[in-house]
Design an enzyme around this catalytic site. Sequence first.
Site, mmCIF file in Angstrom:
data_model
loop_
_atom_site.group_PDB
_atom_site.id
_atom_site.type_symbol
_atom_site.label_atom_id
_atom_site.label_comp_id
_atom_site.label_asym_id
_atom_site.label_seq_id
_atom_site.Cartn_x
_atom_site.Cartn_y
_atom_site.Cartn_z
ATOM 1 N N HIS A 1 3.060 14.937 -9.036
ATOM 2 C CA HIS A 1 1.659 14.518 -8.960
ATOM 3 C C HIS A 1 1.495 13.050 -9.343
ATOM 4 C CE1 HIS A 1 1.851 16.204 -13.179
ATOM 5 N NE2 HIS A 1 1.122 15.137 -13.473
ATOM 6 N N HIS B 1 -0.494 7.894 -14.513
ATOM 7 C CA HIS B 1 0.944 8.176 -14.516
ATOM 8 C C HIS B 1 1.366 8.832 -13.217
ATOM 9 C CE1 HIS B 1 -0.547 12.104 -16.321
ATOM 10 N NE2 HIS B 1 0.401 12.608 -15.564
ATOM 11 N N GLU C 1 5.920 10.767 -16.133
ATOM 12 C CA GLU C 1 6.040 12.130 -16.651
ATOM 13 C C GLU C 1 7.185 12.798 -15.903
ATOM 14 O OE1 GLU C 1 2.525 14.511 -16.000
ATOM 15 O OE2 GLU C 1 3.402 16.297 -16.902
HETATM 16 C C1 LIG Z 1 -2.002 18.099 -18.689
HETATM 17 C C2 LIG Z 1 -0.640 17.959 -19.208
HETATM 18 C C3 LIG Z 1 0.253 16.971 -18.536
HETATM 19 C C4 LIG Z 1 0.645 17.498 -17.161
HETATM 20 O O1 LIG Z 1 1.200 18.641 -17.146
HETATM 21 O O2 LIG Z 1 0.475 16.867 -16.106
HETATM 22 C C5 LIG Z 1 -0.338 15.567 -18.482
HETATM 23 O O3 LIG Z 1 -0.322 14.871 -17.541
HETATM 24 S S1 LIG Z 1 -0.999 15.020 -20.000
HETATM 25 C C6 LIG Z 1 -1.486 13.327 -19.674
HETATM 26 C C7 LIG Z 1 -1.840 12.623 -20.919
HETATM 27 N N1 LIG Z 1 -0.731 12.514 -21.829
HETATM 28 C C8 LIG Z 1 -0.031 11.372 -21.999
HETATM 29 O O4 LIG Z 1 -0.322 10.335 -21.408
HETATM 30 C C9 LIG Z 1 1.112 11.435 -23.018
HETATM 31 C C10 LIG Z 1 1.935 10.188 -23.054
HETATM 32 N N2 LIG Z 1 1.127 9.010 -23.340
HETATM 33 C C11 LIG Z 1 1.205 8.345 -24.519
HETATM 34 O O5 LIG Z 1 1.935 8.685 -25.427
HETATM 35 C C12 LIG Z 1 0.279 7.155 -24.680
HETATM 36 O O6 LIG Z 1 -0.800 7.260 -23.786
HETATM 37 C C13 LIG Z 1 1.016 5.805 -24.413
HETATM 38 C C14 LIG Z 1 1.620 5.715 -23.006
HETATM 39 C C15 LIG Z 1 2.120 5.586 -25.474
HETATM 40 C C16 LIG Z 1 -0.011 4.678 -24.528
HETATM 41 O O7 LIG Z 1 -0.604 4.757 -25.769
HETATM 42 P P1 LIG Z 1 -1.924 3.874 -26.108
HETATM 43 O O8 LIG Z 1 -2.172 4.035 -27.573
HETATM 44 O O9 LIG Z 1 -3.011 4.154 -25.155
HETATM 45 O O10 LIG Z 1 -1.592 2.436 -25.726
HETATM 46 P P2 LIG Z 1 -0.639 1.371 -26.408
HETATM 47 O O11 LIG Z 1 -1.474 0.302 -26.951
HETATM 48 O O12 LIG Z 1 0.410 1.984 -27.304
HETATM 49 O O13 LIG Z 1 0.071 0.861 -25.074
HETATM 50 C C17 LIG Z 1 1.177 0.029 -25.131
HETATM 51 C C18 LIG Z 1 1.180 -0.772 -23.832
HETATM 52 O O14 LIG Z 1 1.324 0.127 -22.710
HETATM 53 C C19 LIG Z 1 0.223 -0.056 -21.811
HETATM 54 N N3 LIG Z 1 -0.160 1.266 -21.267
HETATM 55 C C20 LIG Z 1 -0.749 2.249 -21.949
HETATM 56 N N4 LIG Z 1 -0.958 3.305 -21.149
HETATM 57 C C21 LIG Z 1 -0.471 2.937 -19.934
HETATM 58 C C22 LIG Z 1 -0.411 3.608 -18.676
HETATM 59 N N5 LIG Z 1 -0.893 4.859 -18.532
HETATM 60 N N6 LIG Z 1 0.145 2.969 -17.645
HETATM 61 C C23 LIG Z 1 0.651 1.700 -17.767
HETATM 62 N N7 LIG Z 1 0.623 1.007 -18.959
HETATM 63 C C24 LIG Z 1 0.052 1.636 -20.000
HETATM 64 C C25 LIG Z 1 -0.871 -0.660 -22.642
HETATM 65 O O15 LIG Z 1 -1.761 -1.353 -21.829
HETATM 66 C C26 LIG Z 1 -0.089 -1.552 -23.590
HETATM 67 O O16 LIG Z 1 0.271 -2.738 -22.907
HETATM 68 P P3 LIG Z 1 -0.010 -4.193 -23.522
HETATM 69 O O17 LIG Z 1 -1.513 -4.312 -23.602
HETATM 70 O O18 LIG Z 1 0.616 -5.143 -22.545
HETATM 71 O O19 LIG Z 1 0.649 -4.201 -24.860
HETATM 72 CO CO LIG Z 2 0.485 14.790 -15.507
#
Ligand SMILES: CC[C@@H](C(=O)O)C(=O)SCCNC(=O)CCNC(=O)[C@H](O)C(C)(C)COP(=O)(O)OP(=O)(O)OC[C@H]1O[C@@H](n2cnc3c(N)ncnc32)[C@H](O)[C@@H]1OP(=O)(O)O
Ligand SMILES: [Co+2]
Length: 134
Positions: free
Chosen positions: A7, A79, A130
Amino acid sequence: MIGRLNHVAIAVPDLEAASAQYAETLGAKVGAPQDEPDHGVTVVFIELPNTKIELLSPLGEASPIKGFLDKNPSGGIHHICYEVEDILAARDRLKDQGARVLGSGEPKIGAHGKPVLFLHPKDFNGTLIELEQV
Ligand SMILES: CC[C@@H](C(=O)O)C(=O)SCCNC(=O)CCNC(=O)[C@H](O)C(C)(C)COP(=O)(O)OP(=O)(O)OC[C@H]1O[C@@H](n2cnc3c(N)ncnc32)[C@H](O)[C@@H]1OP(=O)(O)O
Ligand SMILES: [Co+2]
């Protein structure tokens, strides 16, 4: 190691409006909302002939998509999910190559009742990945 695209997930600010748009404007087959408290999201799956779209809305205060929606208030692609046959073998191979596996590093059960893991977007060209064991 990775197989089919399972997905593409899109974080949305209004799940009902996004679901209606996919159903009515785009004419897609849209499922019912599912709360996933272990993941901090509510999801709606859209079935396409070759893959699925997963609409994501935050559930609870600690939702992992809250920061993303704060930065992208109109929503955006959050994602992509690839299928793997053996998620623990995939995790160990990725860790050996220096990729960061998010959370505890242990798979959680995802929205399809199968084990899932997430890989840090900074290790994969700015794309949150993922993995789902099929
Ligand atoms: C329903 C269940 C399951 C399924 O079966 O399909 C799912 O899909 S659940 C979906 C939701 N769950 C998750 O996303 C779990 C994993 N995600 C995480 O642990 C966090 O979201 C993260 C990825 C670690 C981000 O954490 P966050 O606190 O929001 O941000 P940070 O400040 O730590 O981010 C660091 C850096 O990364 C960039 N970023 C964040 N999210 C994304 C993204 N989705 N895509 C691309 N880049 C992302 C963020 O902008 C930061 O960048 P800089 O600003 O340059 O530092
Ligand atoms: Co998902």
